[in-house]
Write a protein that holds these residues in place. Sequence first.
Motif, PDB file in Angstrom:
ATOM      1  N   GLU A 115       0.837  -1.207   0.000  1.00 33.88           N
ATOM      2  CA  GLU A 115       0.000   0.000   0.000  1.00 33.88           C
ATOM      3  C   GLU A 115       0.873   1.259   0.000  1.00 33.88           C
ATOM      4  O   GLU A 115       0.557   2.235  -0.701  1.00 33.88           O
ATOM      5  CB  GLU A 115      -0.928  -0.012   1.214  1.00 33.88           C
ATOM      6  N   THR A 189      -7.391  -8.877  -8.214  1.00 31.18           N
ATOM      7  CA  THR A 189      -8.177  -8.159  -7.207  1.00 31.18           C
ATOM      8  C   THR A 189      -7.294  -7.245  -6.370  1.00 31.18           C
ATOM      9  O   THR A 189      -7.636  -6.089  -6.107  1.00 31.18           O
ATOM     10  CB  THR A 189      -8.927  -9.144  -6.308  1.00 31.18           C
ATOM     11  N   GLU A 190      -6.125  -7.754  -5.951  1.00 27.38           N
ATOM     12  CA  GLU A 190      -5.234  -6.929  -5.147  1.00 27.38           C
ATOM     13  C   GLU A 190      -4.653  -5.777  -5.962  1.00 27.38           C
ATOM     14  O   GLU A 190      -4.544  -4.651  -5.463  1.00 27.38           O
ATOM     15  CB  GLU A 190      -4.097  -7.754  -4.549  1.00 27.38           C
ATOM     16  N   SER A 192      -6.110  -4.261  -8.447  1.00 23.43           N
ATOM     17  CA  SER A 192      -7.194  -3.282  -8.598  1.00 23.43           C
ATOM     18  C   SER A 192      -7.419  -2.504  -7.306  1.00 23.43           C
ATOM     19  O   SER A 192      -7.726  -1.304  -7.333  1.00 23.43           O
ATOM     20  CB  SER A 192      -8.490  -3.980  -9.008  1.00 23.43           C
ATOM     21  N   TYR A 193      -7.258  -3.183  -6.180  1.00 22.91           N
ATOM     22  CA  TYR A 193      -7.388  -2.515  -4.881  1.00 22.91           C
ATOM     23  C   TYR A 193      -6.278  -1.481  -4.688  1.00 22.91           C
ATOM     24  O   TYR A 193      -6.522  -0.365  -4.217  1.00 22.91           O
ATOM     25  CB  TYR A 193      -7.348  -3.566  -3.768  1.00 22.91           C
ATOM     26  N   PRO A 196      -6.731   1.754  -7.844  1.00 25.00           N
ATOM     27  CA  PRO A 196      -8.152   1.800  -8.231  1.00 25.00           C
ATOM     28  C   PRO A 196      -8.443   2.684  -9.438  1.00 25.00           C
ATOM     29  O   PRO A 196      -9.477   2.506 -10.083  1.00 25.00           O
ATOM     30  CB  PRO A 196      -8.843   2.344  -6.969  1.00 25.00           C
ATOM     31  N   GLU A 197      -7.558   3.624  -9.753  1.00 24.21           N
ATOM     32  CA  GLU A 197      -7.801   4.521 -10.889  1.00 24.21           C
ATOM     33  C   GLU A 197      -7.082   4.059 -12.153  1.00 24.21           C
ATOM     34  O   GLU A 197      -7.086   4.770 -13.156  1.00 24.21           O
ATOM     35  CB  GLU A 197      -7.355   5.940 -10.527  1.00 24.21           C
ATOM     36  N   LYS A 216      -1.775   3.849 -15.777  1.00 24.53           N
ATOM     37  CA  LYS A 216      -2.532   5.088 -15.779  1.00 24.53           C
ATOM     38  C   LYS A 216      -1.888   6.013 -16.797  1.00 24.53           C
ATOM     39  O   LYS A 216      -0.734   6.426 -16.645  1.00 24.53           O
ATOM     40  CB  LYS A 216      -2.528   5.751 -14.400  1.00 24.53           C
TER      41      LYS A 216
END
Length: 218
Positions: A115, A189-190, A192-193, A196-197, A216
């Motif tokens: 994170e 999933t992780e 995307s978590y 998120p953008e 991005k």
Amino acid sequence: MKQTLRSRFVEGPDSLGAKARRRRWDMFRQAFPDLDALSVIDLGGTYEFWQRAPVRPARLHIVNLLEKQPDDLPDNVTAETGDACDPRPDLVGCDFDLVVSNSVIEHVGGIARRERFARAVRDLAPRHWVQTPYRYFPIEPHWVCPGFQFLPLNARARLAERWPLVKVKPEGREAAIADALGVELLGRTEMSYLFPESAILGERFAGLVKSLIAVKRG
């Protein structure tokens, strides 16, 4: 024998790994066709990676854990020893256009560190490219071993000591356990978590998703 196998499948100029890396460069150039005009910060990479690039950025800054950085870098390239999850505060606001990171986030250690890494990516530039091997591809890429990532830690450590395609054989049981614990592959999933953008792209091999890329474009 081990080096012959790694050369054939992973590292040689005509290996499967080399072909996959060329396809990844094609994807990268499609995502950022103006790369040669951009200021890029690479988290966890090396200048050797960019030396092989078909196109290079206008300005490049590299942050990695190497104790000694190369002495002969071009004028438009700088490198420093640092933590990709906790870059120097003054790097934020340095007008970087793009963050690039390849096969790093799976090594930083635990969800809290991932994170922090993702937050650093978002803070450093408006655009990014973060690639990581896909957890559910059948061949674990660091050991080039089928299903390695799904085995219990004890079995992974034993394989790390004996598997013929391992790049650097660990010296002893504790080192093998540390090597096995040092890689945590991510799923969609992780990713995307964490991003998120971003668009989460799948890099495919033989029809299967081999790695995930958070992109991005800005």
